[in-house]
Enzyme design. Structure first.
Site, PDB file in Angstrom:
ATOM      1  N   TRP A 104       6.280  35.162 -28.173  1.00  0.00           N
ATOM      2  CA  TRP A 104       5.449  36.100 -27.416  1.00  0.00           C
ATOM      3  C   TRP A 104       3.988  35.700 -27.393  1.00  0.00           C
ATOM      4  O   TRP A 104       3.307  35.851 -26.375  1.00  0.00           O
ATOM      5  CB  TRP A 104       5.632  37.537 -27.899  1.00  0.00           C
ATOM      6  CG  TRP A 104       6.960  38.067 -27.469  1.00  0.00           C
ATOM      7  CD1 TRP A 104       7.959  38.534 -28.267  1.00  0.00           C
ATOM      8  CD2 TRP A 104       7.459  38.144 -26.111  1.00  0.00           C
ATOM      9  NE1 TRP A 104       9.043  38.895 -27.496  1.00  0.00           N
ATOM     10  CE2 TRP A 104       8.766  38.665 -26.185  1.00  0.00           C
ATOM     11  CE3 TRP A 104       6.938  37.816 -24.869  1.00  0.00           C
ATOM     12  CZ2 TRP A 104       9.554  38.880 -25.049  1.00  0.00           C
ATOM     13  CZ3 TRP A 104       7.716  38.019 -23.730  1.00  0.00           C
ATOM     14  CH2 TRP A 104       9.001  38.550 -23.832  1.00  0.00           C
ATOM     15  N   ASP A 174      -0.985  42.643 -29.797  1.00  0.00           N
ATOM     16  CA  ASP A 174       0.283  43.043 -29.180  1.00  0.00           C
ATOM     17  C   ASP A 174       1.152  43.669 -30.281  1.00  0.00           C
ATOM     18  O   ASP A 174       1.633  42.967 -31.168  1.00  0.00           O
ATOM     19  CB  ASP A 174       0.967  41.803 -28.579  1.00  0.00           C
ATOM     20  CG  ASP A 174       2.324  42.127 -27.941  1.00  0.00           C
ATOM     21  OD1 ASP A 174       2.802  43.275 -28.082  1.00  0.00           O
ATOM     22  OD2 ASP A 174       2.902  41.216 -27.301  1.00  0.00           O
ATOM     23  N   LYS A 198      10.662  49.135 -27.170  1.00  0.00           N
ATOM     24  CA  LYS A 198      11.123  48.647 -28.469  1.00  0.00           C
ATOM     25  C   LYS A 198      11.148  49.802 -29.473  1.00  0.00           C
ATOM     26  O   LYS A 198      12.167  50.114 -30.044  1.00  0.00           O
ATOM     27  CB  LYS A 198      10.219  47.527 -29.011  1.00  0.00           C
ATOM     28  CG  LYS A 198       9.862  46.436 -28.022  1.00  0.00           C
ATOM     29  CD  LYS A 198      11.058  45.594 -27.633  1.00  0.00           C
ATOM     30  CE  LYS A 198      10.809  44.643 -26.477  1.00  0.00           C
ATOM     31  NZ  LYS A 198       9.929  43.522 -26.699  1.00  0.00           N
TER      32      LYS A 198
HETATM   33  C1  LIG Z   1       9.338  42.664 -25.691  1.00  0.00           C
HETATM   34  C2  LIG Z   1       8.001  42.132 -25.989  1.00  0.00           C
HETATM   35  C3  LIG Z   1       7.149  41.724 -24.960  1.00  0.00           C
HETATM   36  C4  LIG Z   1       7.534  41.736 -23.497  1.00  0.00           C
HETATM   37  O1  LIG Z   1       7.739  42.987 -23.022  1.00  0.00           O
HETATM   38  P1  LIG Z   1       8.035  43.283 -21.460  1.00  0.00           P
HETATM   39  O2  LIG Z   1       7.762  44.734 -21.376  1.00  0.00           O
HETATM   40  O3  LIG Z   1       9.467  42.910 -21.231  1.00  0.00           O
HETATM   41  O4  LIG Z   1       7.111  42.448 -20.664  1.00  0.00           O
HETATM   42  C5  LIG Z   1       5.899  41.263 -25.324  1.00  0.00           C
HETATM   43  N1  LIG Z   1       5.504  41.211 -26.605  1.00  0.00           N
HETATM   44  C6  LIG Z   1       6.323  41.565 -27.629  1.00  0.00           C
HETATM   45  C7  LIG Z   1       5.837  41.481 -29.021  1.00  0.00           C
HETATM   46  C8  LIG Z   1       7.593  42.050 -27.343  1.00  0.00           C
HETATM   47  O5  LIG Z   1       8.403  42.405 -28.341  1.00  0.00           O
END
Ligand SMILES: *Cc1c(COP(=O)(O)O)cnc(C)c1O
Length: 363
Positions: A104, A174, A198
Site C-alpha cells: 500500500w 493511511d 476494513k
Molecule cells: C484496502 C487498503 C487500501 C485501498 O483501499 P481502496 O478503498 O480499495 O482504494 C489502501 N490502504 C490500505 C492500508 C488498505 O488496507
C-alpha cells in the site's frame, strides 16, 4: 452468532458487527419515525444532519480528536485519496517524503509521483516487507510537504508499533486497516485517512481527519471540488452528495464501539486475538509467518503452509468449516487471516482449532 453466518477473514470488505447489521435491518424501512429509509433521506435535511453530526461527535469521542482538526466523510476509496492527498496539501512544495513498508505504501508513492518528487526515506523492499528499518536510519528531508506512512500494511501483515517522529514536517497516515483498533494521539498527525471497508463500515466512504492549518495550503487547481479538503471542511462534507448510507452505518459502528468499551477495549481484544494466532503459528513447523515479531500486524495475520501443494485443499476445507476468505493477496501468496474489530475471539479460536486439525491430517 447467528447460525447462518460464517467467520469471514476477508481483508475488506470485511466482517461487520452482527449487532449493527441487525439494527440496520430493523430500522431499514423507517428510520426514527421519518417514514422513510435512511437511504432515502435528503443529505442536507434536518434528519440526516442530526445523524451526521452525531456520527462525527462519536468518532471524535472515540479517538479524542482535538478541536483544531476537521473530520471529513468523503467518497472515493483510499486509493483515490492517494492522489487527493498530494493534490490538496503539497501547497507549493516540490516534494513529499514517503516511508515504504509494503504494497500500500508502494502504491501511494506511485500515485504521488504524478504530482511531485517523492523522497523515499526508508524502504523494506529488500526484506520483502517483513520488517521496518529503525527510525534513526531514516533520511527525512528538512523540506517536504509531509511525511507519509501506512500504519498497517494490510497485504504484508506489517504494523507500526510506534508513531514515527517527523519533526517539523506534518505526518500523514493511511490508517485504513487499523483505525479504531487502538488509542492514538491525533495531535501527532497532520492528516489521518481511512477507507471504511476494513474496520468501520461497508465500502464507499473514506474518512479524513485533517489539522486545520493544512487546509490553508492551496490545492492544485485541477483538484475536483468534491475532493477539495478545504471546501468539504467548510461545507461539513455535503458540498456534494456524501455516501449517506455508509455514513449512517459508520455512526452505528461508532456507537457499538463505545458500548464495547471504546478503542482501549479494542486494543486489548486485538492484542489477545493476534497473539494467540501468532503463538500457534510459531510453535508449528507446518505453518510459518515471515514478519519480524515486533512489526507483526494485529489486524492481518499472514502465514504460509510448509507444503504449497496443500493450499487449495486448505482453502476448500476451511471454507467448508465456516472459515472463509483465508486466501492471501495475489502478490504475496499464502494465507491471510484478517481479524478486525468485528471478528469475535471465538472466530480466532475456531481458526486455531482448524489449523491444528489440518496439520494433524496432512503432515
Ligand atoms: C484496502 C487498503 C487500501 C485501498 O483501499 P481502496 O478503498 O480499495 O482504494 C489502501 N490502504 C490500505 C492500508 C488498505 O488496507
Amino acid at each position: 452468532m447467528t447460525e447462518a453466518r460464517v467467520y469471514n477473514f476477508s481483508p475488506g470488505p470485511a466482517m461487520l458487527p452482527e449487532e449493527v447489521l441487525s439494527q440496520v435491518r430493523h430500522e431499514l424501512l423507517d428510520w426514527r419515525q421519518t417514514g422513510m429509509s435512511v437511504m432515502e433521506l435528503p443529505h442536507r435535511g434536518k434528519a440526516f444532519q442530526t445523524l451526521a453530526v452525531e456520527a462525527e461527535q462519536d468518532l471524535r469521542d472515540l479517538l479524542n480528536i482535538p478541536a483544531n482538526y476537521s473530520v471529513l466523510f468523503l467518497q472515493g476509496g483510499a486509493q483515490a485519496h492517494f492522489a487527493f492527498i498530494p493534490m490538496n496539501i503539497l501547497g507549493g512544495f516540490k516534494n513529499a517524503a514517503y516511508v515504504e513498508t509494503g504494497i500500500w505504501s508502494r502504491q501511494s508513492i506511485a500515485a504521488a509521483q504524478n504530482y511531485c518528487a517523492v523522497d523515499i526515506v526508508t524502504s523494506s523492499k529488500a526484506s520483502h516487507y517483513t520488517t521496518i528499518a529503525d527510525e534513526k536510519a531514516w533520511q527525512i528531508p528538512k523540506e517536504a510537504a509531509y511525511l507519509y506512512y501506512v500504519d498497517n500494511e494490510t497485504v504484508n501483515g506489517v504494523e507500526f508499533p510506534y508513531v514515527p517522529n517527523s519533526g517539523e514536517v506534518p505526518l500523514v497516515c493511511d490508517m485504513s486497516s487499523n483505525i479504531l483498533s487502538r488509542s492514538i494521539d491525533v495531535s501527532r498527525y497532520g492528516l489521518i485517512f481511512a477507507c471504511a471497508q476494513k474496520n468501520i463500515a461497508p465500502a464507499g466512504l473514506t474518512i479524513v481527519i485533517v489539522r486545520d492549518d493544512l487546509l490553508k495550503r492551496t490545492p492544485l487547481k485541477e483538484t475536483p471540488a468534491p475532493f477539495r479538503y478545504d471546501l468539504q471542511a467548510e461545507q461539513k462534507s455535503v458540498l456534494n452528495t456524501p455516501p449517506t448510507f455508509i455514513w449512517y452505518f459508520a455512526g452505528l459502528v461508532f456507537k457499538w464501539l463505545k458500548k464495547q468499551g471504546g478503542v482501549a477495549e479494542m486494543a486489548k481484544r486485538s492484542q489477545q486475538k493476534s497473539q494467540k494466532l501468532y503463538q500457534f503459528i510459531d510453535q508449528s513447523d507446518f505453518y510459518h509467518n515471515p514478519v519480524e515479531p515486533r512489526y507483526r500486524s494485529r489486524m492481518n495475520v499472514i502465514f504460509t503452509l510448509a507444503d504449497e501443494n496443500l493450499q487449495q485443499k486448505f482453502i476448500a476445507e476451511s471454507t467448508e468449516n465456516g472459515l472463509t476468505n483465508l486466501k492471501g493477496h495475489r502478490l504475496v501468496g499464502g494465507m491471510r487471516a484478517s481479524i478486525y474489530n468485528a471478528m469475535p475471539e471465538a472466530g480466532v479460536d475456531k481458526l486455531i482449532a482448524f489449523l491444528r486439525d489440518f496439520e494433524k491430517n496432512h503432515r
